[in-house]
Design a protein around this motif. Sequence first.
Motif, PDB file in Angstrom:
ATOM      1  N   THR A   7     -36.192  32.709  18.480  1.00 45.10           N
ATOM      2  CA  THR A   7     -34.804  32.987  18.068  1.00 45.10           C
ATOM      3  C   THR A   7     -33.987  31.705  18.037  1.00 45.10           C
ATOM      4  N   TYR A   9     -35.076  28.610  17.871  1.00 48.59           N
ATOM      5  CA  TYR A   9     -35.581  27.701  16.832  1.00 48.59           C
ATOM      6  C   TYR A   9     -34.999  28.099  15.463  1.00 48.59           C
ATOM      7  N   LEU A  10     -35.025  29.394  15.172  1.00 47.48           N
ATOM      8  CA  LEU A  10     -34.542  29.870  13.873  1.00 47.48           C
ATOM      9  C   LEU A  10     -33.027  29.689  13.738  1.00 47.48           C
ATOM     10  N   ILE A  11     -32.299  29.890  14.823  1.00 49.57           N
ATOM     11  CA  ILE A  11     -30.842  29.666  14.763  1.00 49.57           C
ATOM     12  C   ILE A  11     -30.549  28.189  14.504  1.00 49.57           C
ATOM     13  N   GLU A  13     -32.521  26.131  12.929  1.00 45.51           N
ATOM     14  CA  GLU A  13     -32.868  25.856  11.516  1.00 45.51           C
ATOM     15  C   GLU A  13     -31.732  26.342  10.614  1.00 45.51           C
ATOM     16  N   GLN A  14     -31.130  27.482  10.981  1.00 46.95           N
ATOM     17  CA  GLN A  14     -30.012  28.008  10.181  1.00 46.95           C
ATOM     18  C   GLN A  14     -28.794  27.105  10.315  1.00 46.95           C
ATOM     19  N   ILE A  19     -32.432  27.235   6.630  1.00 46.74           N
ATOM     20  CA  ILE A  19     -32.717  28.632   6.284  1.00 46.74           C
ATOM     21  C   ILE A  19     -31.408  29.397   6.346  1.00 46.74           C
ATOM     22  N   CYS A  20     -31.369  30.571   5.698  1.00 48.05           N
ATOM     23  CA  CYS A  20     -30.155  31.398   5.745  1.00 48.05           C
ATOM     24  C   CYS A  20     -30.343  32.518   6.774  1.00 48.05           C
ATOM     25  N   ALA A  21     -29.270  33.224   7.059  1.00 49.81           N
ATOM     26  CA  ALA A  21     -29.315  34.264   8.094  1.00 49.81           C
ATOM     27  C   ALA A  21     -30.323  35.351   7.738  1.00 49.81           C
ATOM     28  N   ARG A  24     -33.794  34.217   8.501  1.00 51.13           N
ATOM     29  CA  ARG A  24     -33.952  34.184   9.962  1.00 51.13           C
ATOM     30  C   ARG A  24     -34.232  35.597  10.471  1.00 51.13           C
ATOM     31  N   GLU A  28     -37.684  37.087  12.309  1.00 49.61           N
ATOM     32  CA  GLU A  28     -37.583  37.736  13.635  1.00 49.61           C
ATOM     33  C   GLU A  28     -38.213  39.131  13.584  1.00 49.61           C
ATOM     34  N   VAL A 177     -41.179  27.085   7.747  1.00 54.59           N
ATOM     35  CA  VAL A 177     -40.108  27.472   6.813  1.00 54.59           C
ATOM     36  C   VAL A 177     -39.886  26.300   5.844  1.00 54.59           C
TER      37      VAL A 177
END
Length: 342
Positions: A7, A9-11, A13-14, A19-21, A24, A28, A177
């Motif tokens: 989570t 890591y993806l936030i 990246e956003q 990346i976009c929401a 993401r 998840e 990604v």
Amino acid sequence: MSPISLTRYLIEEQQAGRICADLRLLIEVVARACKSISIAVGKGDLGGVLGDAGTPGSASINVQGEAQKKLDVLSNEILLETNAWGGHLAACASEEMDHSQPIPDRYPKGNYLLVFDPLDGSSNIDVNVTVGTIFSVLRCPDGVSAPGDEHFLQPGTAQVAAGYAAYGSSTLLVLTVGHGTHVFTLDREIGSFILTRRDVRIPEETREFAANVSNQRHWEAPMQRYVDEMLAGKHGPRGKDYNMRWVASMVADVHRILTRGGIFIYPLDAKNRAQGGKLRLLYEANPMSLLVEQAGGAASTGRLRMLEVQPEKLHQRVPVFLGSKHEVEYAVALHRAHDANA
Ligand code: P6P
């Protein structure tokens, strides 16, 4: 420093604009589905989910002409149900389904297409060998509200994300990604995937190959020569001894290559020539090829960079050569020399 979860890591990246929401959220959700599959796989015989799907004497056969395992069907259902209601997907496609499946009208639709092999290597389930889930994310073409099979026919370079879950001694999620390949390990005590290897790099040279050599007599001449040269060892043309590994579960073989290098080959052979190969382009070769290229490796059909193949059918099959860059380049050069003299 505190562990970095998937989570977080993806936030990050956003927040970095990579990346976009919606993407993401999609990743998840796929990770959550993989956790459920990991639990089902981990129960083994105790879960009553081993063995073939269908009824005694009437096996369930998928579009590939392969007998489905109970866990193939269950894993496919988990991925479809978990991804149905989130609003980030327009449609799904799967090795286990003849055609793609739009998100039901009762749910909101998103801008992505998800294609997956829900349980790759499932012939290994009954013998307790690592299996996995392979997935690939594509954009739904603009203006397409009811995507069909034809909208999944995008080259591997169009993937916005790709990954696999490996259900082995530990459960791993390996993800890209488009900014490196990263490994997350499932912490079962808290139920989160934790970043354990950032930015994996595949050594450009190797002494290890993965092939089902029992098919060698069916291969094209350049591939028979390629493997013979490696088997000849240090006194042969390659001047070094090679080791061989073949798990017959692509996720396990590719993870070993991401971890310590190697080359994975599944050449065209006389048995699968009519189908174009054994492994499927959209949900095996393309996601694995993106992960490998993002880790500094190479991936080819033997004649073309894998990610540049233009798909013509949803379940299209291709020959696969991927892994340590210089080793793949050598195998490709043998194909080119063969074709030049043909
Ligand atoms: P063989 C599993 O069925 C799979 O699609 C890949 O996971 C694996 O690499 C390959 O087929 C194994 O093929 O012919 O050795 O059984």
